[in-house]
Write an enzyme that holds these catalytic residues in place. Sequence first.
Site, PDB file in Angstrom:
ATOM      1  N   THR A   1      53.029  75.695  45.325  1.00  0.00           N
ATOM      2  CA  THR A   1      51.908  74.929  44.782  1.00  0.00           C
ATOM      3  C   THR A   1      50.781  74.762  45.783  1.00  0.00           C
ATOM      4  O   THR A   1      49.606  74.760  45.409  1.00  0.00           O
ATOM      5  CB  THR A   1      52.411  73.549  44.316  1.00  0.00           C
ATOM      6  OG1 THR A   1      53.314  73.750  43.233  1.00  0.00           O
ATOM      7  CG2 THR A   1      51.287  72.630  43.905  1.00  0.00           C
TER       8      THR A   1
ATOM      9  N   SER B   1      58.409  78.892  44.851  1.00  0.00           N
ATOM     10  CA  SER B   1      59.671  78.851  45.613  1.00  0.00           C
ATOM     11  C   SER B   1      60.906  78.937  44.723  1.00  0.00           C
ATOM     12  O   SER B   1      62.004  79.199  45.210  1.00  0.00           O
ATOM     13  CB  SER B   1      59.732  77.600  46.488  1.00  0.00           C
ATOM     14  OG  SER B   1      60.013  76.462  45.713  1.00  0.00           O
TER      15      SER B   1
ATOM     16  N   THR C   1      57.767  73.591  46.981  1.00  0.00           N
ATOM     17  CA  THR C   1      58.635  72.433  47.268  1.00  0.00           C
ATOM     18  C   THR C   1      59.967  72.495  46.532  1.00  0.00           C
ATOM     19  O   THR C   1      60.911  71.817  46.910  1.00  0.00           O
ATOM     20  CB  THR C   1      57.916  71.140  46.850  1.00  0.00           C
ATOM     21  OG1 THR C   1      57.559  71.231  45.469  1.00  0.00           O
ATOM     22  CG2 THR C   1      56.686  70.921  47.705  1.00  0.00           C
ATOM     23  N   ASP C   2      60.059  73.313  45.464  1.00  0.00           N
ATOM     24  CA  ASP C   2      61.303  73.304  44.664  1.00  0.00           C
ATOM     25  C   ASP C   2      62.519  73.729  45.478  1.00  0.00           C
ATOM     26  O   ASP C   2      63.608  73.190  45.291  1.00  0.00           O
ATOM     27  CB  ASP C   2      61.169  74.217  43.440  1.00  0.00           C
ATOM     28  CG  ASP C   2      60.267  73.602  42.379  1.00  0.00           C
ATOM     29  OD1 ASP C   2      59.998  74.276  41.370  1.00  0.00           O
ATOM     30  OD2 ASP C   2      59.813  72.455  42.574  1.00  0.00           O
TER      31      ASP C   2
HETATM   32  N1  DAS Z   1      55.488  75.687  42.305  1.00  0.00           N
HETATM   33  C1  DAS Z   1      56.744  75.066  42.682  1.00  0.00           C
HETATM   34  C2  DAS Z   1      57.296  75.800  43.878  1.00  0.00           C
HETATM   35  O1  DAS Z   1      56.745  76.820  44.238  1.00  0.00           O
HETATM   36  C3  DAS Z   1      56.560  73.632  43.039  1.00  0.00           C
HETATM   37  C4  DAS Z   1      55.809  73.438  44.328  1.00  0.00           C
HETATM   38  O2  DAS Z   1      55.483  74.340  45.047  1.00  0.00           O
HETATM   39  O3  DAS Z   1      55.605  72.303  44.626  1.00  0.00           O
HETATM   40  O4  DAS Z   1      58.286  75.304  44.430  1.00  0.00           O
END
Ligand code: DAS
Length: 323
Positions: free
Chosen positions: A12, A53, A85-86
């Site tokens: 993100t 991710s 973040t995932d």
């Molecule tokens: N888009 C998701 C990821 O890539 C969520 C994020 O990045 O916060 O993990």
Amino acid sequence: MKKILALHTGGTISMSANDLGEVSTNEENPLLDSRFINDNITLTNETVLNKPSEHITPADMLIIQKRVKEAETQAYDGVVITHGTDTLEETAYFLDLTLPNHLPIVLTGAMRSSNEIGSDGVYNFQSAILTAASDESLDKGVLVVMNDEIHTARYVTKTHTTNVDTFRTPTFGPIGLVGKRGIHYFQELIQQTVVPIDHLKHNVYLLKAYAGMPASLLACLDQPETNGLVIEGLGAGNMPLETVQAIQQLLDDQIPVVMVSRCYNGVAEPIYDYPGGGIDLERMGVTFCQGLNGPKARIKLLIGISAGLKGQSLRDYISNAVS
Ligand code: DAS
């Protein structure tokens, strides 16, 4: 002058939202346009991957790990990794378990994409750079910096689907803070064994226990290609009665079974002595892993098995988050 390398992998922090709020990837990472000016830090940006991710795999983690190892021979003083973040916590822990913990390695991301009002990406990126450039960050292991907090890769986890303060460390809390005037640490992590690996095995699975869980969910994993299983058990590490025999069969077939808790706080430990209770499971040969959540314990089991650990040496490696 500190030389910091920033490795970008996507997520993100590198994405943008359209007028409908739909977030998607960018060809060019908007972070690279951000101006980071500090007289004491030189920053080198490098795009290693450009993936959400949820698309990151352990093979990608190995790619990132190899690039960080190279950076250590190229006289960098610290490495920042921007990441979705995932699965950020899994990549962070993978690096923490397989790299010498001297050089500051700091992962960060964003909960709001680059063009959203209140986007947290550039702010978190700057905080991560400052943390990586701090002498206090040496020998701290891999760190995760988000929303002014410094967490260890070992224990941090994503706790909220959308909130900017999503990354928390259950039970213990953050080890430091990114202040307006500097980086402040107030905890030290007990160092753990580092297992250098350059290849990965596969088929290490994770199941979450629930009331009435059927034996079939475990029995279907009793295959020659299965290398290991982590279970997020009930309470301190207990299992539904119907699953006990299937767990015993996995153990009889030399498949390591590791127990953590599905609870947010506390650690898994064998307490109850009846079928499916933790003492019964430990007596059967289940290995209790203290302090890690399911995804982290799976990463640790994957690394231990990939490094060729077996039997008691694997149990010793897995059984404690700090071993
Ligand atoms: N888009 C998701 C990821 O890539 C969520 C994020 O990045 O916060 O993990």
